[in-house]
Motif scaffolding. Structure first.
Motif, PDB file in Angstrom:
ATOM      1  N   MET A 188       0.698  -1.085   0.073  1.00 44.17           N
ATOM      2  CA  MET A 188      -0.375   0.157  -0.251  1.00 44.17           C
ATOM      3  C   MET A 188       0.643   1.009   0.009  1.00 44.17           C
ATOM      4  SD  MET A 188      -2.908  -1.477   2.845  1.00 44.17           S
ATOM      5  CE  MET A 188      -3.362   0.758   3.022  1.00 44.17           C
ATOM      6  N   PHE A 189       0.354   2.103  -1.217  1.00 42.74           N
ATOM      7  CA  PHE A 189       1.151   3.696  -0.748  1.00 42.74           C
ATOM      8  C   PHE A 189       2.542   3.396  -1.123  1.00 42.74           C
ATOM      9  CE2 PHE A 189      -2.721   3.807   2.493  1.00 42.74           C
ATOM     10  CZ  PHE A 189      -3.262   4.579   1.687  1.00 42.74           C
ATOM     11  N   SER A 190       2.969   3.015  -1.961  1.00 40.82           N
ATOM     12  CA  SER A 190       4.504   2.642  -2.246  1.00 40.82           C
ATOM     13  C   SER A 190       4.735   2.573  -3.719  1.00 40.82           C
ATOM     14  CB  SER A 190       4.892   1.016  -1.848  1.00 40.82           C
ATOM     15  OG  SER A 190       4.490   0.686  -0.292  1.00 40.82           O
ATOM     16  N   GLU A 191       6.010   2.849  -4.088  1.00 46.14           N
ATOM     17  CA  GLU A 191       6.284   2.691  -5.433  1.00 46.14           C
ATOM     18  C   GLU A 191       7.177   1.610  -5.471  1.00 46.14           C
ATOM     19  OE1 GLU A 191       6.921   7.043  -6.012  1.00 46.14           O
ATOM     20  OE2 GLU A 191       9.058   7.054  -4.575  1.00 46.14           O
ATOM     21  N   ASN A 192       7.490   1.508  -6.815  1.00 40.91           N
ATOM     22  CA  ASN A 192       8.610   1.462  -7.415  1.00 40.91           C
ATOM     23  C   ASN A 192       8.689  -0.011  -6.932  1.00 40.91           C
ATOM     24  OD1 ASN A 192       9.462   3.511  -8.919  1.00 40.91           O
ATOM     25  ND2 ASN A 192      10.652   3.990  -7.377  1.00 40.91           N
ATOM     26  N   ILE A 193       7.770  -0.814  -7.608  1.00 44.57           N
ATOM     27  CA  ILE A 193       7.739  -2.728  -6.835  1.00 44.57           C
ATOM     28  C   ILE A 193       6.823  -3.361  -7.980  1.00 44.57           C
ATOM     29  CG2 ILE A 193       5.877  -4.050  -5.600  1.00 44.57           C
ATOM     30  CD1 ILE A 193       4.399  -1.088  -5.120  1.00 44.57           C
ATOM     31  N   GLN A 194       8.153  -4.632  -7.824  1.00 44.53           N
ATOM     32  CA  GLN A 194       8.054  -5.742  -7.904  1.00 44.53           C
ATOM     33  C   GLN A 194       7.746  -6.958  -7.628  1.00 44.53           C
ATOM     34  OE1 GLN A 194      12.563  -6.419 -10.267  1.00 44.53           O
ATOM     35  NE2 GLN A 194      12.209  -8.214 -10.715  1.00 44.53           N
ATOM     36  N   ILE A 195       6.784  -7.787  -8.653  1.00 44.66           N
ATOM     37  CA  ILE A 195       6.551  -9.108  -7.579  1.00 44.66           C
ATOM     38  C   ILE A 195       6.416 -10.269  -8.533  1.00 44.66           C
ATOM     39  CG2 ILE A 195       4.566 -10.141  -6.746  1.00 44.66           C
ATOM     40  CD1 ILE A 195       3.580  -7.805  -5.555  1.00 44.66           C
ATOM     41  N   SER A 196       7.239 -11.304  -8.332  1.00 48.41           N
ATOM     42  CA  SER A 196       7.906 -11.956  -9.992  1.00 48.41           C
ATOM     43  C   SER A 196       8.259 -13.017  -9.904  1.00 48.41           C
ATOM     44  CB  SER A 196       9.463 -11.014 -11.044  1.00 48.41           C
ATOM     45  OG  SER A 196      10.419 -11.043 -10.391  1.00 48.41           O
ATOM     46  N   TYR A 212      -2.848   2.004  -3.713  1.00 45.37           N
ATOM     47  CA  TYR A 212      -3.325   3.579  -3.987  1.00 45.37           C
ATOM     48  C   TYR A 212      -1.205   2.967  -3.660  1.00 45.37           C
ATOM     49  CZ  TYR A 212      -6.796   3.281  -1.010  1.00 45.37           C
ATOM     50  OH  TYR A 212      -8.196   1.964  -0.013  1.00 45.37           O
ATOM     51  N   SER A 213      -0.538   2.168  -4.756  1.00 42.77           N
ATOM     52  CA  SER A 213       0.651   2.717  -5.569  1.00 42.77           C
ATOM     53  C   SER A 213       0.934   3.398  -6.806  1.00 42.77           C
ATOM     54  CB  SER A 213       1.164   1.347  -4.630  1.00 42.77           C
ATOM     55  OG  SER A 213       1.249   0.570  -4.180  1.00 42.77           O
ATOM     56  N   SER A 214       2.350   2.838  -7.245  1.00 41.62           N
ATOM     57  CA  SER A 214       2.713   3.183  -8.341  1.00 41.62           C
ATOM     58  C   SER A 214       4.003   3.303  -8.740  1.00 41.62           C
ATOM     59  CB  SER A 214       2.849   4.952  -8.702  1.00 41.62           C
ATOM     60  OG  SER A 214       4.133   5.738  -8.248  1.00 41.62           O
ATOM     61  N   ASN A 215       4.401   2.793 -10.013  1.00 34.41           N
ATOM     62  CA  ASN A 215       5.278   2.160 -10.742  1.00 34.41           C
ATOM     63  C   ASN A 215       5.640   0.426 -10.671  1.00 34.41           C
ATOM     64  OD1 ASN A 215       6.169   4.578 -11.991  1.00 34.41           O
ATOM     65  ND2 ASN A 215       7.526   4.872 -10.527  1.00 34.41           N
ATOM     66  N   ILE A 216       4.615  -0.580 -11.284  1.00 32.08           N
ATOM     67  CA  ILE A 216       4.510  -1.593 -10.468  1.00 32.08           C
ATOM     68  C   ILE A 216       5.136  -2.849 -11.426  1.00 32.08           C
ATOM     69  CG2 ILE A 216       2.773  -3.500  -8.764  1.00 32.08           C
ATOM     70  CD1 ILE A 216       1.202  -0.544  -8.052  1.00 32.08           C
ATOM     71  N   ILE A 217       5.447  -3.838 -11.349  1.00 33.73           N
ATOM     72  CA  ILE A 217       5.871  -4.667 -12.423  1.00 33.73           C
ATOM     73  C   ILE A 217       5.462  -5.826 -11.304  1.00 33.73           C
ATOM     74  CG2 ILE A 217       7.798  -5.850 -13.634  1.00 33.73           C
ATOM     75  CD1 ILE A 217       8.782  -3.126 -14.133  1.00 33.73           C
ATOM     76  N   VAL A 218       4.258  -6.478 -12.501  1.00 32.10           N
ATOM     77  CA  VAL A 218       3.927  -8.587 -12.079  1.00 32.10           C
ATOM     78  C   VAL A 218       3.996  -9.297 -13.033  1.00 32.10           C
ATOM     79  CG1 VAL A 218       2.116 -10.019 -10.990  1.00 32.10           C
ATOM     80  CG2 VAL A 218       2.647  -7.092  -9.898  1.00 32.10           C
ATOM     81  N   LYS A 219       5.061 -10.390 -12.980  1.00 30.18           N
ATOM     82  CA  LYS A 219       5.879 -10.754 -13.915  1.00 30.18           C
ATOM     83  C   LYS A 219       6.288 -12.192 -13.311  1.00 30.18           C
ATOM     84  CE  LYS A 219       9.000 -10.498 -17.134  1.00 30.18           C
ATOM     85  NZ  LYS A 219       8.180 -10.029 -18.708  1.00 30.18           N
ATOM     86  N   GLY A 220       5.994 -13.173 -14.700  1.00 24.59           N
ATOM     87  CA  GLY A 220       6.122 -14.910 -14.420  1.00 24.59           C
ATOM     88  C   GLY A 220       5.981 -14.796 -12.912  1.00 24.59           C
ATOM     89  N   ILE A 221       4.468 -14.514 -13.001  1.00 27.74           N
ATOM     90  CA  ILE A 221       4.208 -15.110 -11.696  1.00 27.74           C
ATOM     91  C   ILE A 221       2.793 -16.864 -12.298  1.00 27.74           C
ATOM     92  CG2 ILE A 221       1.818 -14.592  -9.886  1.00 27.74           C
ATOM     93  CD1 ILE A 221       5.267 -13.497  -9.698  1.00 27.74           C
TER      94      ILE A 221
END
Length: 473
Positions: A188-196, A212-221
């Motif tokens: 939450m309320f965060s930026e520059n996130i990667q979940i992969s 409530y966040s920005s600049n997010i990559i979700v990849k290879g899940i």
């Protein structure tokens, strides 16, 4: 006597320094090397075993995770830090992440979500929802949780996070839960996130929830849950900006990707839209829900969603827009292309009477705006009904464009393949023939629905190659 003691001491020292003795001591330390791609590499790395972690599947590691992360938080300004989870079964309750931090799961590591409710703290409902989704009170903290963070990575060599959701699903069905079920990953309320590069199994409820966040990559899940499990949505970007979801495979009991932005009067007041979202190379199996759902909680607005190279197999609907009187907000500038669907109930579904309100205080005059919806270059087979498009009386869904779409109907398909009410738009090259509210001008004016060519900022982010060698017990 003195000589005997001296000889004995020499023999003991020799035994301690013998090659066999040294080798047995070294055998307790394992050196593991690995590499992965990430938004940032880390200057410091430790193993969970350095903080007392026990991967036997029975010992609680909640304190070990939190102690390790608390320790590593000191390196935020010194190149950041990484927590390595080695092979094993690591039972744990909820724990909080920190900034400039990577959680890395070995390919044979399994995080097992605890079924001890005391290991799941309760927090307040989301402000854009006003209440919990399952119950009006608060909600259990997600298994992996973070708020007000920057530069956070949760990744691995396809390691596994097992939510052991059966316990929670039973409690939910029996209406025994006072609070909303936890998610597997929520930031939450965060930026520059990667979940992969992870496998998520049997989440208690939603799997991945950036909010409530920005600049997010979700990849290879990879996300797996029984298709009858309640509300096991795959990936739910919620009031987020600049998000990319790529190369994911989802089997679930609810929408594979559900785009959200708040619920009724609470979402309208909070006013935080989801926008600039890219979804690519998604495969979905969900017989009772949608491949990509927009809403129903969309009161803060949803804008500029781009989806392409999507495959739906035995899924209730392809693209679904869910809204209702009282939602307010908007869903606009939606672009979908290159979608393949096999065995569907509906290829396209838009619902203006979804209902499911947060409470009775919603504004009946808060009408949603649904406009500029573009679908093109799609093929489907074994479909029961091509489209069910239901706008709102005196509030039609406008600017619907569907082009170059071929839908093969099932043997027992509905006699009327399209139903349309309170919508406006155009089609071109669509089979079977659409309803009268979506006219095809034919050869006089061939229409190609829009799809943006320019990249969003998240597409311009280049991942770095990170290489590590770590010694652990």
């Amino acid at each position: 006597m003195k000589i005997s003691r001296l000889v004995l001491a020499i023999i003991l020292v020799a035994l301690m320094l013998s090659p066999e003795r040294c080798e047995s001591r070294k055998a307790k330390i394992i050196s593991t090397s690995f590499e992965y791609s990430a938004i940032n590499c880390r200057a410091h790395s430790v193993s969970l075993t350095d903080f007392g972690g026990v991967g036997d599947g029975n010992t609680s590691n909640t304190k070990a995770f939190q102690s390790a992360i608390n320790h590593l938080s000191q390196y935020g300004s010194e190149g950041g830090a990484q927590l390595y989870v080695p092979a094993g079964k690591w039972l744990t309750g909820s724990f909080n992440l920190t900034s400039h931090f990577t959680l890395y799961l070995d390919k044979d590591a399994v995080l097992l979500a605890s079924q001890d409710i005391s290991e799941w703290p309760v927090i307040e409902p989301l402000p854009s929802y006003g209440r919990g989704r399952d119950a009006a009170a608060g909600r259990f903290t997600s298994l992996i949780f973070g708020t007000n963070l920057t530069d956070v990575i949760v990744t691995g060599d396809n390691g596994t996070i097992d939510g052991q959701g059966e316990f929670w699903w039973q409690q939910f069905h029996k209406k025994k839960l006072k609070y909303t079920r936890p998610y597997l990953i929520e930031i939450m309320f965060s930026e520059n996130i990667q979940i992969s590069n992870l496998t998520l199994l049997d989440s208690p409820s939603w799997n991945i929830h950036p909010v409530y966040s920005s600049n997010i990559i979700v990849k290879g899940i990879t996300i797996i849950a029984p298709v009858t499990s309640p509300n096991t949505d795959g990936i739910n970007p919620d009031s987020c900006t600049n998000t990319k979801i790529e190369d994911c495979y989802i089997v679930s009991g609810d929408d594979c990707v559900a785009v959200k932005s708040g619920w009724d009067e609470y979402g309208i007041k909070f006013g935080w839209p989801t926008k600039q979202l890219v979804i690519r190379r998604l495969t979905c199996i969900s017989p009772f829900s949608a491949t990509i759902a927009l809403g129903s909680e969309m009161s803060g607005g949803i804008q500029d969603v781009r989806a392409e190279d999507i495959t739906a197999i035995h899924t209730e609907s392809g693209i679904r827009i869910k809204t209702a009187v009282g939602r307010g907000g908007y869903v606009k500038d939606i672009y979908v292309q290159k979608m393949t669907m096999h065995t569907m109930k509906w290829a396209f579904w838009m619902t203006g009477n979804y209902g499911s309100h947060a409470d009775t205080h919603y504004d009946p005059n808060a009408l949603p705006e649904i406009s500029n919806i573009n679908y093109r270059d799609m093929v489907a087979d074994n479909v029961t009904m091509a489209a069910r498009l239901e706008g709102i009386s005196n509030d039609p869904f406008k600017g619907i464009c569907i082009s170059n779409v071929t839908i093969g109907m099932a043997v027992k398909a509905k006699k009327q393949p399209w139903t349309c009410t309170d919508i406006e738009g155009v089609t071109s090259g669509v089979t079977p023939q659409p309803c009268n509210l979506l006219p095809d001008p034919g050869s006089e004016k061939i229409t190609t629905c829009d799809f943006p060519t320019e990249n969003l900022p998240v597409d311009n982010l280049e991942l770095k190659k990170c290489t590590y060698s770590i010694k652990h017990a």
